[in-house]
Design an enzyme around this catalytic site. Sequence first.
Site, PDB file in Angstrom:
ATOM      1  N   GLY A  14      -3.361   4.488  -2.962  1.00 23.73           N
ATOM      2  CA  GLY A  14      -4.023   4.217  -1.947  1.00 23.73           C
ATOM      3  C   GLY A  14      -5.154   5.092  -1.691  1.00 23.73           C
ATOM      4  N   TYR A 150      -3.617  -2.755 -21.694  1.00 24.13           N
ATOM      5  CA  TYR A 150      -3.808  -2.924 -20.193  1.00 24.13           C
ATOM      6  C   TYR A 150      -3.411  -4.458 -19.657  1.00 24.13           C
ATOM      7  CZ  TYR A 150      -6.289  -3.190 -15.793  1.00 24.13           C
ATOM      8  OH  TYR A 150      -6.396  -3.429 -14.431  1.00 24.13           O
TER       9      TYR A 150
HETATM   10  P1  NAD Z   1      -8.701   3.678  -8.828  1.00 25.53           P
HETATM   11  O1  NAD Z   1      -8.788   4.292 -10.010  1.00 25.53           O
HETATM   12  O2  NAD Z   1      -9.925   3.753  -7.971  1.00 25.53           O
HETATM   13  O3  NAD Z   1      -7.401   3.697  -8.205  1.00 25.53           O
HETATM   14  C1  NAD Z   1      -6.227   3.744  -8.883  1.00 25.53           C
HETATM   15  C2  NAD Z   1      -5.132   4.432  -8.020  1.00 25.53           C
HETATM   16  O4  NAD Z   1      -3.904   4.703  -8.703  1.00 25.53           O
HETATM   17  C3  NAD Z   1      -5.698   5.772  -7.700  1.00 25.53           C
HETATM   18  O5  NAD Z   1      -5.360   5.996  -6.269  1.00 25.53           O
HETATM   19  C4  NAD Z   1      -4.648   6.789  -8.369  1.00 25.53           C
HETATM   20  O6  NAD Z   1      -4.453   7.964  -7.689  1.00 25.53           O
HETATM   21  C5  NAD Z   1      -3.571   5.769  -8.549  1.00 25.53           C
HETATM   22  N1  NAD Z   1      -2.740   6.082  -9.479  1.00 25.53           N
HETATM   23  C6  NAD Z   1      -2.919   6.226 -11.094  1.00 25.53           C
HETATM   24  N2  NAD Z   1      -1.970   6.657 -11.666  1.00 25.53           N
HETATM   25  C7  NAD Z   1      -0.988   6.832 -10.680  1.00 25.53           C
HETATM   26  C8  NAD Z   1       0.511   7.560 -10.837  1.00 25.53           C
HETATM   27  N3  NAD Z   1       0.943   7.512 -11.931  1.00 25.53           N
HETATM   28  N4  NAD Z   1       0.969   7.603  -9.806  1.00 25.53           N
HETATM   29  C9  NAD Z   1       0.698   7.332  -8.326  1.00 25.53           C
HETATM   30  N5  NAD Z   1      -0.537   6.859  -8.224  1.00 25.53           N
HETATM   31  C10 NAD Z   1      -1.401   6.653  -9.392  1.00 25.53           C
HETATM   32  O7  NAD Z   1      -8.850   1.974  -9.587  1.00 25.53           O
HETATM   33  P2  NAD Z   1      -8.789   0.608  -8.840  1.00 25.53           P
HETATM   34  O8  NAD Z   1      -9.724  -0.244  -9.537  1.00 25.53           O
HETATM   35  O9  NAD Z   1      -8.811   0.586  -7.259  1.00 25.53           O
HETATM   36  O10 NAD Z   1      -7.291   0.078  -9.177  1.00 25.53           O
HETATM   37  C11 NAD Z   1      -6.354  -0.382  -8.351  1.00 25.53           C
HETATM   38  C12 NAD Z   1      -5.449  -1.163  -9.135  1.00 25.53           C
HETATM   39  O11 NAD Z   1      -6.150  -2.461  -9.128  1.00 25.53           O
HETATM   40  C13 NAD Z   1      -5.109  -0.978 -10.433  1.00 25.53           C
HETATM   41  O12 NAD Z   1      -3.582  -1.368 -10.671  1.00 25.53           O
HETATM   42  C14 NAD Z   1      -5.826  -1.480 -11.301  1.00 25.53           C
HETATM   43  O13 NAD Z   1      -5.444  -1.826 -12.817  1.00 25.53           O
HETATM   44  C15 NAD Z   1      -5.909  -2.769 -10.610  1.00 25.53           C
HETATM   45  N6  NAD Z   1      -7.298  -3.692 -10.909  1.00 25.53           N
HETATM   46  C16 NAD Z   1      -8.667  -3.223 -10.943  1.00 25.53           C
HETATM   47  C17 NAD Z   1      -9.603  -3.875 -11.250  1.00 25.53           C
HETATM   48  C18 NAD Z   1     -10.954  -3.347 -11.192  1.00 25.53           C
HETATM   49  O14 NAD Z   1     -11.863  -3.916 -11.888  1.00 25.53           O
HETATM   50  N7  NAD Z   1     -11.259  -2.253 -10.609  1.00 25.53           N
HETATM   51  C19 NAD Z   1      -9.466  -5.218 -11.890  1.00 25.53           C
HETATM   52  C20 NAD Z   1      -8.184  -5.666 -11.957  1.00 25.53           C
HETATM   53  C21 NAD Z   1      -6.903  -5.002 -11.480  1.00 25.53           C
END
Ligand code: NAD
Length: 249
Positions: A14, A150
């Site tokens: 978060g 992924y």
């Molecule tokens: P982001 O990198 O901004 O956020 C990812 C978050 O996960 C960060 O807060 C990070 O600290 C946390 N994190 C990573 N590894 C961790 C661990 N081992 N323990 C605790 N926290 C951990 O990326 P985002 O795009 O906001 O991604 C959030 C979710 O959305 C992810 O699951 C990602 O796969 C998914 N997602 C993202 C997209 C996109 O295009 N950005 C698309 C589909 C799904």
Amino acid sequence: MKKLENKVAVVTGGNSGIGLAAAKLYVAQGAKVAITGRNKTTIDAAVNDIGGDIIGIVSDVSDLGSITKSYEQITETFGKIDVLVVNAGVFIGAPLADFTEEMFDTTSDINFKGAFFSVQKALPFLNDGASVIITSSAVSNKAMATASAYAATKAAVTSLARGFSAELADRQIRVNVLSPGPIETPIFGRSGMSAEQVDGMKAYMADIVPAKRLGNVEEIAEGYLYLASDDSKYMIGGDLVLDGGYSRF
Ligand code: NAD
């Protein structure tokens, strides 16, 4: 009328991107919110930025002991959990031939194993009737070069939401996934790709998505609000796809 008044919500991952936007909206809608992540500096910054009824906890979802400890700390402060957003995730992109065991294990440990145990370890801390939301991805239904591992972890969590819903029905706990399409967040910059490759990937995605742009985190946060609130009470084991049409065309 605020939609999450008197609710306790937890958002893993978060402190950045999609999770941060969801946490912000949850606080605005009256929830007491705990965010978790691995980086104390960005967690503290997020807590200060959002303000109000929010706490931040350093926790690694690939470490089972750390997950349990975070729930203990959160429930000591706020009480039992009504909304659990299992959102922490990483994207590691590389061609199949170059994808290492370490890349595979990291992707799997955080996105799949981390999601499974983030829900399992939460069970004693969840209120009956809770809403659990796992972040999947629209790419789980697509073929995307460099993203096979992924995408497979995201297909796995979509399946988990169905299985968990069946297992938790007696407690009226609903488990759904939200599947974002390509969203503008820092995730791609952390993927091991060069800045040039990240820019190229974003431009490619914006071109192939029918919406002709990447999504932004605020429009995705609205989906997390829907799934968290009673508005979605008839949605169980489902998949809310917010992807600019990416997976449907
Ligand atoms: P982001 O990198 O901004 O956020 C990812 C978050 O996960 C960060 O807060 C990070 O600290 C946390 N994190 C990573 N590894 C961790 C661990 N081992 N323990 C605790 N926290 C951990 O990326 P985002 O795009 O906001 O991604 C959030 C979710 O959305 C992810 O699951 C990602 O796969 C998914 N997602 C993202 C997209 C996109 O295009 N950005 C698309 C589909 C799904």
